[in-house]
Design a protein around this motif. Structure first.
Motif, PDB file in Angstrom:
ATOM      1  N   VAL A   1       0.840  -1.207   0.000  1.00  0.00           N
ATOM      2  CA  VAL A   1       0.000   0.000   0.000  1.00  0.00           C
ATOM      3  C   VAL A   1       0.873   1.254   0.000  1.00  0.00           C
ATOM      4  O   VAL A   1       0.654   2.181  -0.790  1.00  0.00           O
ATOM      5  CB  VAL A   1      -0.947  -0.001   1.214  1.00  0.00           C
ATOM      6  CG1 VAL A   1      -1.531   1.399   1.449  1.00  0.00           C
ATOM      7  CG2 VAL A   1      -2.085  -0.995   1.008  1.00  0.00           C
ATOM      8  N   ILE A   2       1.864   1.298   0.882  1.00  0.00           N
ATOM      9  CA  ILE A   2       2.733   2.475   0.956  1.00  0.00           C
ATOM     10  C   ILE A   2       3.545   2.620  -0.325  1.00  0.00           C
ATOM     11  O   ILE A   2       3.654   3.718  -0.892  1.00  0.00           O
ATOM     12  CB  ILE A   2       3.655   2.390   2.193  1.00  0.00           C
ATOM     13  CG1 ILE A   2       2.811   2.493   3.474  1.00  0.00           C
ATOM     14  CG2 ILE A   2       4.703   3.503   2.169  1.00  0.00           C
ATOM     15  CD1 ILE A   2       3.601   2.265   4.748  1.00  0.00           C
ATOM     16  N   HIS A   3       4.100   1.510  -0.790  1.00  0.00           N
ATOM     17  CA  HIS A   3       4.931   1.564  -2.002  1.00  0.00           C
ATOM     18  C   HIS A   3       4.138   2.066  -3.199  1.00  0.00           C
ATOM     19  O   HIS A   3       4.546   3.012  -3.895  1.00  0.00           O
ATOM     20  CB  HIS A   3       5.518   0.190  -2.297  1.00  0.00           C
ATOM     21  CG  HIS A   3       6.226   0.124  -3.619  1.00  0.00           C
ATOM     22  ND1 HIS A   3       5.593  -0.316  -4.760  1.00  0.00           N
ATOM     23  CD2 HIS A   3       7.482   0.472  -3.991  1.00  0.00           C
ATOM     24  CE1 HIS A   3       6.436  -0.259  -5.780  1.00  0.00           C
ATOM     25  NE2 HIS A   3       7.581   0.219  -5.338  1.00  0.00           N
ATOM     26  N   TYR A   4       3.001   1.447  -3.483  1.00  0.00           N
ATOM     27  CA  TYR A   4       2.251   1.799  -4.680  1.00  0.00           C
ATOM     28  C   TYR A   4       1.650   3.196  -4.596  1.00  0.00           C
ATOM     29  O   TYR A   4       1.607   3.923  -5.597  1.00  0.00           O
ATOM     30  CB  TYR A   4       1.167   0.759  -4.959  1.00  0.00           C
ATOM     31  CG  TYR A   4       1.723  -0.502  -5.562  1.00  0.00           C
ATOM     32  CD1 TYR A   4       2.371  -0.470  -6.802  1.00  0.00           C
ATOM     33  CD2 TYR A   4       1.625  -1.716  -4.907  1.00  0.00           C
ATOM     34  CE1 TYR A   4       2.910  -1.620  -7.356  1.00  0.00           C
ATOM     35  CE2 TYR A   4       2.158  -2.874  -5.457  1.00  0.00           C
ATOM     36  CZ  TYR A   4       2.789  -2.823  -6.685  1.00  0.00           C
ATOM     37  OH  TYR A   4       3.318  -3.956  -7.225  1.00  0.00           O
TER      38      TYR A   4
ATOM     39  N   ALA B   1      11.046   2.431  -4.103  1.00  0.00           N
ATOM     40  CA  ALA B   1      11.318   0.994  -4.163  1.00  0.00           C
ATOM     41  C   ALA B   1      10.861   0.312  -2.884  1.00  0.00           C
ATOM     42  O   ALA B   1      10.774   0.932  -1.823  1.00  0.00           O
ATOM     43  CB  ALA B   1      12.809   0.737  -4.384  1.00  0.00           C
ATOM     44  N   GLY B   2      10.567  -0.964  -3.001  1.00  0.00           N
ATOM     45  CA  GLY B   2      10.198  -1.776  -1.851  1.00  0.00           C
ATOM     46  C   GLY B   2      11.108  -2.980  -1.709  1.00  0.00           C
ATOM     47  O   GLY B   2      11.399  -3.668  -2.696  1.00  0.00           O
ATOM     48  N   ASP B   3      11.599  -3.196  -0.492  1.00  0.00           N
ATOM     49  CA  ASP B   3      12.436  -4.350  -0.182  1.00  0.00           C
ATOM     50  C   ASP B   3      13.646  -4.454  -1.105  1.00  0.00           C
ATOM     51  O   ASP B   3      13.987  -5.527  -1.586  1.00  0.00           O
ATOM     52  CB  ASP B   3      11.593  -5.633  -0.257  1.00  0.00           C
ATOM     53  CG  ASP B   3      12.289  -6.823   0.381  1.00  0.00           C
ATOM     54  OD1 ASP B   3      12.882  -6.654   1.457  1.00  0.00           O
ATOM     55  OD2 ASP B   3      12.253  -7.919  -0.211  1.00  0.00           O
TER      56      ASP B   3
ATOM     57  N   MET C   1      11.485   2.650   0.375  1.00  0.00           N
ATOM     58  CA  MET C   1      12.380   3.800   0.422  1.00  0.00           C
ATOM     59  C   MET C   1      12.094   4.718  -0.751  1.00  0.00           C
ATOM     60  O   MET C   1      11.660   4.282  -1.821  1.00  0.00           O
ATOM     61  CB  MET C   1      13.847   3.374   0.420  1.00  0.00           C
ATOM     62  CG  MET C   1      14.357   2.757  -0.853  1.00  0.00           C
ATOM     63  SD  MET C   1      16.119   2.301  -0.678  1.00  0.00           S
ATOM     64  CE  MET C   1      16.517   1.833  -2.360  1.00  0.00           C
ATOM     65  N   VAL C   2      12.319   6.018  -0.515  1.00  0.00           N
ATOM     66  CA  VAL C   2      12.082   7.032  -1.535  1.00  0.00           C
ATOM     67  C   VAL C   2      13.367   7.835  -1.687  1.00  0.00           C
ATOM     68  O   VAL C   2      13.943   8.296  -0.702  1.00  0.00           O
ATOM     69  CB  VAL C   2      10.921   7.962  -1.152  1.00  0.00           C
ATOM     70  CG1 VAL C   2      10.614   8.931  -2.293  1.00  0.00           C
ATOM     71  CG2 VAL C   2       9.675   7.162  -0.786  1.00  0.00           C
ATOM     72  N   VAL C   3      13.782   7.992  -2.958  1.00  0.00           N
ATOM     73  CA  VAL C   3      15.016   8.728  -3.239  1.00  0.00           C
ATOM     74  C   VAL C   3      14.703   9.861  -4.211  1.00  0.00           C
ATOM     75  O   VAL C   3      14.257   9.622  -5.335  1.00  0.00           O
ATOM     76  CB  VAL C   3      16.103   7.822  -3.841  1.00  0.00           C
ATOM     77  CG1 VAL C   3      17.457   8.531  -3.812  1.00  0.00           C
ATOM     78  CG2 VAL C   3      16.181   6.483  -3.109  1.00  0.00           C
TER      79      VAL C   3
ATOM     80  N   ASP D   1      -5.557   0.608  -1.099  1.00  0.00           N
ATOM     81  CA  ASP D   1      -4.826  -0.567  -1.561  1.00  0.00           C
ATOM     82  C   ASP D   1      -5.238  -0.902  -2.985  1.00  0.00           C
ATOM     83  O   ASP D   1      -6.162  -0.316  -3.554  1.00  0.00           O
ATOM     84  CB  ASP D   1      -5.024  -1.763  -0.622  1.00  0.00           C
ATOM     85  CG  ASP D   1      -6.458  -2.245  -0.552  1.00  0.00           C
ATOM     86  OD1 ASP D   1      -7.217  -2.035  -1.521  1.00  0.00           O
ATOM     87  OD2 ASP D   1      -6.831  -2.827   0.483  1.00  0.00           O
ATOM     88  N   TYR D   2      -4.544  -1.867  -3.565  1.00  0.00           N
ATOM     89  CA  TYR D   2      -4.739  -2.191  -4.983  1.00  0.00           C
ATOM     90  C   TYR D   2      -6.168  -2.631  -5.262  1.00  0.00           C
ATOM     91  O   TYR D   2      -6.765  -2.262  -6.270  1.00  0.00           O
ATOM     92  CB  TYR D   2      -3.761  -3.279  -5.408  1.00  0.00           C
ATOM     93  CG  TYR D   2      -3.925  -3.709  -6.848  1.00  0.00           C
ATOM     94  CD1 TYR D   2      -3.391  -2.944  -7.878  1.00  0.00           C
ATOM     95  CD2 TYR D   2      -4.631  -4.860  -7.175  1.00  0.00           C
ATOM     96  CE1 TYR D   2      -3.542  -3.314  -9.199  1.00  0.00           C
ATOM     97  CE2 TYR D   2      -4.800  -5.235  -8.505  1.00  0.00           C
ATOM     98  CZ  TYR D   2      -4.245  -4.461  -9.507  1.00  0.00           C
ATOM     99  OH  TYR D   2      -4.420  -4.835 -10.815  1.00  0.00           O
ATOM    100  N   ILE D   3      -6.749  -3.426  -4.360  1.00  0.00           N
ATOM    101  CA  ILE D   3      -8.110  -3.929  -4.569  1.00  0.00           C
ATOM    102  C   ILE D   3      -9.094  -2.773  -4.602  1.00  0.00           C
ATOM    103  O   ILE D   3      -9.986  -2.717  -5.459  1.00  0.00           O
ATOM    104  CB  ILE D   3      -8.492  -4.937  -3.466  1.00  0.00           C
ATOM    105  CG1 ILE D   3      -7.606  -6.183  -3.565  1.00  0.00           C
ATOM    106  CG2 ILE D   3      -9.963  -5.322  -3.566  1.00  0.00           C
ATOM    107  CD1 ILE D   3      -7.840  -7.206  -2.473  1.00  0.00           C
TER     108      ILE D   3
END
Length: 240
Positions: free
Chosen positions: A36-39, A54-56, A75-77, A186-188
């Motif tokens: 959820v946070i990543h997308y 990016a995630g993980d 993480m966000v860059v 979320d995606y759903i």
């Protein structure tokens, strides 16, 4: 007689593994929060070519040290281009460290592990660090002062300086809000919203098509009536 010695192997290229062998998440709750946070952050900065989310993903902050690494859940860059990477090797990215990181706590995370992560993010100049425990519905945040990461005293209602998102803790869960005050979904939920919007568009198009057909039928009837009147010797445009 000259004896030629074998070339030294000391300059062989160091391999930085793309995986640490650990799963992305320990349970469905942790995985859902990570995605959820990543997308949502990826959607938020989709139009900015110089923001990488990016995630993980393994982050190596120092060249020639493949053991010194961390894989934030998200993480966000800012300041590096989007694109696929096997790992984030900081020296290849204009030496820009991730400015914002998120960790989602799972039952498998130990206090020592999380302490090491905090020290790592502090040492390698992360600007904002957010740690959420979905089991306890507890959020902790740190923000970089001039020298180090300091804990945010009042996290409820806090707005991330870098991301512009707002954190709200309700009695049941954590809510994240975009700068336009739209909540993270979320995606759903997004898929359902898209399906509803698509269905509404289909219904609107069908209604428009029906209106066009009814208008065409009415025009045809008017033309036919006009023709019949003329055949009967009546001028349909006459006022008499």
């Amino acid at each position: 007689m000259t004896i030629q010695l074998p070339l030294s192997q000391t300059n062989s290229e160091i391999v930085y593994p793309d995986s640490d062998g650990q799963p992305m998440a320990d349970n469905t709750i942790q995985f859902r929060w990570i995605t959820v946070i990543h997308y949502n952050l990826a959607w938020l900065f989709a139009n900015n070519a110089e923001v990488f989310v990016a995630g993980d993903l393994l982050w190596y902050p120092v060249e020639n040290n493949r053991k010194l690494r961390q894989a934030p859940d998200v993480m966000v860059v800012f300041g590096v281009p989007k694109g696929d990477r096997g790992s984030y090797q900081q020296w290849k990215e204009n030496n820009i460290a991730p400015q914002v990181v998120f960790e989602i706590l799972s039952p498998g995370n130990t206090p020592k592990e999380m302490e090491r992560k905090l020290l790592f993010y502090d040492r390698y100049e992360v600007e904002e660090y957010y740690l959420y425990d979905p089991q306890k519905n507890s959020l902790t945040g740190w923000f970089r002062s001039e020298l180090f990461l300091e804990r945010i005293d009042e996290i409820n209602g806090f707005v991330s300086p870098r991301l512009g998102i707002r954190f709200e803790l309700t009695a049941e869960t954590l809510m994240l809000y975009r700068p336009d005050e739209q909540p993270f979904t979320d995606y759903i939920e997004v898929q359902q919203q898209l399906e509803v919007a698509e269905n509404r568009a289909i219904i609107a198009e069908e209604q428009l098509q029906q209106e066009r057909q009814e208008k065409e039928i009415a025009q045809e009837r008017a033309k036919r009536l006009e023709q019949l009147l003329r055949e009967a010797g009546i001028d349909p445009e006459s006022n008499g």
